[in-house]
Design a protein around this motif. Sequence first.
Motif, PDB file in Angstrom:
ATOM      1  N   VAL A 109      -6.793   0.266  -3.548  1.00 32.63           N
ATOM      2  CA  VAL A 109      -5.459  -0.180  -3.147  1.00 32.63           C
ATOM      3  C   VAL A 109      -5.623  -1.469  -2.347  1.00 32.63           C
ATOM      4  CG1 VAL A 109      -3.346   0.430  -1.935  1.00 32.63           C
ATOM      5  CG2 VAL A 109      -4.749   2.238  -2.933  1.00 32.63           C
ATOM      6  N   LEU A 142      -2.639  -1.563  -7.203  1.00 34.92           N
ATOM      7  CA  LEU A 142      -3.617  -0.519  -7.477  1.00 34.92           C
ATOM      8  C   LEU A 142      -4.544  -1.039  -8.563  1.00 34.92           C
ATOM      9  CD1 LEU A 142      -1.285   2.576  -7.840  1.00 34.92           C
ATOM     10  CD2 LEU A 142      -3.397   2.591  -6.487  1.00 34.92           C
ATOM     11  N   THR A 170      -3.573  -5.116  -0.714  1.00 34.92           N
ATOM     12  CA  THR A 170      -2.267  -5.494  -0.183  1.00 34.92           C
ATOM     13  C   THR A 170      -2.230  -6.977   0.190  1.00 34.92           C
ATOM     14  OG1 THR A 170      -0.629  -4.999   1.532  1.00 34.92           O
ATOM     15  CG2 THR A 170      -2.930  -4.791   2.174  1.00 34.92           C
ATOM     16  N   ALA A 198       1.825   2.213  -3.317  1.00 35.51           N
ATOM     17  CA  ALA A 198       0.625   2.613  -4.075  1.00 35.51           C
ATOM     18  C   ALA A 198       0.274   4.069  -3.757  1.00 35.51           C
ATOM     19  CB  ALA A 198      -0.539   1.683  -3.728  1.00 35.51           C
ATOM     20  N   THR A 230       0.842  -1.190   0.000  1.00 31.34           N
ATOM     21  CA  THR A 230       0.000   0.000   0.000  1.00 31.34           C
ATOM     22  C   THR A 230       0.879   1.241   0.000  1.00 31.34           C
ATOM     23  OG1 THR A 230      -1.545  -1.235   1.364  1.00 31.34           O
ATOM     24  CG2 THR A 230      -1.847   1.142   1.303  1.00 31.34           C
ATOM     25  N   ASP A 282      -8.370   2.572   0.392  1.00 34.53           N
ATOM     26  CA  ASP A 282      -7.427   1.653   1.034  1.00 34.53           C
ATOM     27  C   ASP A 282      -8.221   0.449   1.538  1.00 34.53           C
ATOM     28  OD1 ASP A 282      -5.593   0.348   2.571  1.00 34.53           O
ATOM     29  OD2 ASP A 282      -5.128   2.039   3.894  1.00 34.53           O
TER      30      ASP A 282
END
Length: 463
Positions: free
Chosen positions: A305, A321, A307, A182, A179, A277
């Motif tokens: 985003v 992303l 992860t 990103a 992240t 996120d």
Amino acid sequence: MRTADTDQLALVEHLRGARGRAELVARLRQGITAGVLRDGETLPATRVLAADLGIARGSVVQAYEELLGEGFLATRPGGATRVAAAVSARPAAPPAVAPDTTAREPEPRIDLRPGRPGTVGLDTDPAWRAAWRRGADAVPVDLPDLAGDPGLRAEIAAHVRRTRGVECAAGDVVVTAGTAEAFLLMLLTLRQGKPRLRVGLEDPGYRYARRTVTALGDEPIAIPVRDGSVDPAGLPALDAIIVTPSHQYPVGGAMPVARRYALLEWAREHDAVVIEDDYDSEFRHGSAPLPAITGLVPRAPAVLVGTFSKTVSPALRLGYLVIPDPEVAAAVHATRELLSTPVAQQVQDAARHFLAGGGYRRHIARMRRVYAHRRSLVAGVRLADGLTLSALEGGLHAVISWPRGHVAGQALRDRLGRAGIACGDLDDYRLVMRDGDPEGVVVGYAAVTDLQLDEALAVIARS
Ligand SMILES: Cc1ncc(COP(=O)(O)O)c(C=O)c1O
């Protein structure tokens, strides 16, 4: 040697309980922003404070140095360390501190700090091991594809379509070093042609988002979290806003669908981008996650985003992303081209095989069961009156909060300290201190053993 001055005695009381550099930094910062320490006030000598608090002098020296670096403290050659002029009135917006990878402090006996997933069993998981072996098959002589390995991008797109309902293809995906990268890629991309971005951040919110914004010289704008999310009504003009709509970090709650649409409308009106996120939506306990903002409308002014830090390990440094707007995607590709910082090919290869062979999906399903059990243990803890448990609807952490200064909360902190149990401090996630903000601790329950969690919960439980 002991602190003598009355002001300094009050300060030592405020700092009492800090067990090392990080806690000392947090308490000093909070003391400064809350006005316990006034502008120009002299801090005790490091040796004296270390003796008073019963911690290593080196920890105090490092804490002072860190706050000097952040501009909260000032010193003159040969002079005492003081609170820097005109800082106590400014909002509590500490440039967030990077995780201390040099491990200068003793490890806590039980580490419940958030952000650490459970990895037990992964090292012996045949699918995981096979993925890494296969990743080692080829040793390329060229740089990896800057946007990410095409095969991995296709696997990620399939994962996002399946789990998040976002209609996307491999071409919409950029593989990132977590992240963190990103955010960096997005902010650098949006900066083009602008002297400085105004970036909305949830308050309380994710410290590393704030760190990236300030490190790039952009302006963090605190947007208060109300009823589980930011409210798009009345948002100021911004270039971007970073939000955790699936599971607000750290206090929990989800952004209702109406607010998601309103946020997209606001973004269109202001030519802003929503940076979604989506850090732990793989782990919902009970309800299904709400649809991702990025997938709500075609070519949304938003990016998702994702992860692998929560599902596998933050040490992989792997994330992605998803960018539905081709113009934004092209601009991000150009930034990547400029930086030339692709993720290591071997990591991408191993991840691709892990996803393609179904190992990733099975691992997530297994961890979901583990975390659901852990979550039920945490949810069952009997807290003292005045203490509230939240954020349990998903993810790998919970928050215990209480009205500032509440005796039972302080008692809980003391018990945790004495038992050598480390948690996150809710105040560290705030950009601005507001009257009535509760205090609290953030409890990560993923990386410990069941036994350790039981022991910690016995300490946390009402005594
Ligand atoms: C809110 C939030 N976003 C993202 C991440 C993951 O960051 P990264 O992918 O850079 O490891 C975390 C990890 O703790 C987090 O708490």
